[in-house]
Design an enzyme around this catalytic site. Structure first.
Site, PDB file in Angstrom:
ATOM      1  N   SER A 179       1.164  -1.276   0.121  1.00 24.14           N
ATOM      2  CA  SER A 179       0.263  -0.158  -0.110  1.00 24.14           C
ATOM      3  C   SER A 179       0.754   0.880   0.023  1.00 24.14           C
ATOM      4  O   SER A 179       2.061   1.332   0.468  1.00 24.14           O
ATOM      5  CB  SER A 179      -0.790  -0.151   1.067  1.00 24.14           C
ATOM      6  OG  SER A 179      -1.559   1.479   1.523  1.00 24.14           O
ATOM      7  N   TYR A 204      -1.773   0.853  10.638  1.00 28.83           N
ATOM      8  CA  TYR A 204      -1.973   0.067   8.603  1.00 28.83           C
ATOM      9  C   TYR A 204      -0.462   0.768   8.665  1.00 28.83           C
ATOM     10  O   TYR A 204       0.399  -0.221   8.128  1.00 28.83           O
ATOM     11  CB  TYR A 204      -3.015   0.870   8.908  1.00 28.83           C
ATOM     12  CG  TYR A 204      -3.010  -0.032   6.913  1.00 28.83           C
ATOM     13  CD1 TYR A 204      -3.477  -0.392   6.550  1.00 28.83           C
ATOM     14  CD2 TYR A 204      -2.946   0.905   5.868  1.00 28.83           C
ATOM     15  CE1 TYR A 204      -3.424  -1.522   5.404  1.00 28.83           C
ATOM     16  CE2 TYR A 204      -3.201   0.208   4.644  1.00 28.83           C
ATOM     17  CZ  TYR A 204      -3.460  -0.501   3.835  1.00 28.83           C
ATOM     18  OH  TYR A 204      -3.494  -1.593   3.552  1.00 28.83           O
TER      19      TYR A 204
END
Length: 259
Positions: free
Chosen positions: A144, A157
């Site tokens: 990501s 995250y």
């Protein structure tokens, strides 16, 4: 023949294991590969969704939790009995929570590390001997842009995806002697049915993530990039692919239009 032409034709005798296949980018990747001739093992925890996907695409469904050593071992055995695989596509992962570190939820952080980092490690570790034996193996990790730049409320995250990004780079260095191609695809804002909902736990809050954004990426957009990367001739390694919608110039720069 151009690269585009070579990747436009059905791929023969190629087999991929795709994790996270019950939804979103994983599900779209199974469809994209199967549509061009790949044999695909679709892996996720939700057996009923995998069954429907298998019936639709011809993919082989296998219900497994990639954080479970026993499940990973059973998956490896099943793929081996079916003739093996030359490509491992690690898409399973996700985010939980958007708290600042001062209010961090330990369970959320532990879940994100287990799924994004340890799960990726366990399944990759299990399949490396098979990929080495193949002689032209490929590992693709879906990370990501959260693993490339930190942002407020994203620390848990960020930490998990930064770790997965680093692990991908290390794997490329470690396995080049075995002719294993290691690819990283790092998407930005992707509008899928479950990612934001699972992260925030509320439909209204999830909808606000995409509010006013003109043409966010779709799961199919990212799946097309994944398919292209793994379908190229094996000597071509796209080390890292960052893919964002045009409206998102950076993690902190997202254009929203007023309704």
């Amino acid at each position: 023949m151009t690269l585009a032409a070579r990747t436009a034709y059905p791929v023969q005798n190629k087999t991929a294991v795709v994790t996270g296949a019950s939804t979103g980018i994983g599900e779209a990747t199974v469809r994209a590969l199967a549509s061009t001739g790949w044999k695909v093992f679709a892996v996720a925890r939700r057996a009923e969704r995998l069954g429907a996907l298998g019936a639709e695409t011809g993919a082989i469904p296998f219900a497994a939790d990639i954080t479970s050593d026993d499940d990973v071992s059973a998956l490896l055995q099943a793929v081996s009995k079916a003739g093996g695989a030359d490509t491992l596509i690690n898409i399973a992962g996700g985010a939980r929570g958007a708290d600042m570190i001062a209010n961090a939820d330990t369970e959320d952080w532990e879940w994100m590390y287990q799924v994004n980092v340890l799960g990726t490690m366990k399944i990759t570790r299990a399949f490396l001997p098979m990929l080495r034996e193949d002689g032209e193996g490929t590992v693709l990790n879906l990370t990501s842009t959260a693993g490339l730049a930190a942002y407020e409320g994203g620390a848990g995250y960020n930490a998990a995806k930064f770790a997965q990004h680093a692990m991908t780079n290390a794997l490329r260095l470690e396995e080049v002697g075995h002719n294993i191609r290691v690819i990283e695809v790092a998407p930005g804002l992707v509008h899928t049915e479950e990612f934001a909902l699972n992260r925030l736990g509320d439909k209204d809050a999830a909808a606000q993530v995409y509010a006013g954004v003109e043409k966010p990426l779709t799961a199919e957009d990212v799946a097309d990039v994944v398919k292209y990367a793994v379908s190229l001739p094996h000597h071509i390694n796209l080390d890292q692919i960052v893919v964002r919608p045009v409206a998102q110039a950076a993690n902190h720069k997202l254009i929203r239009k007023e309704s």
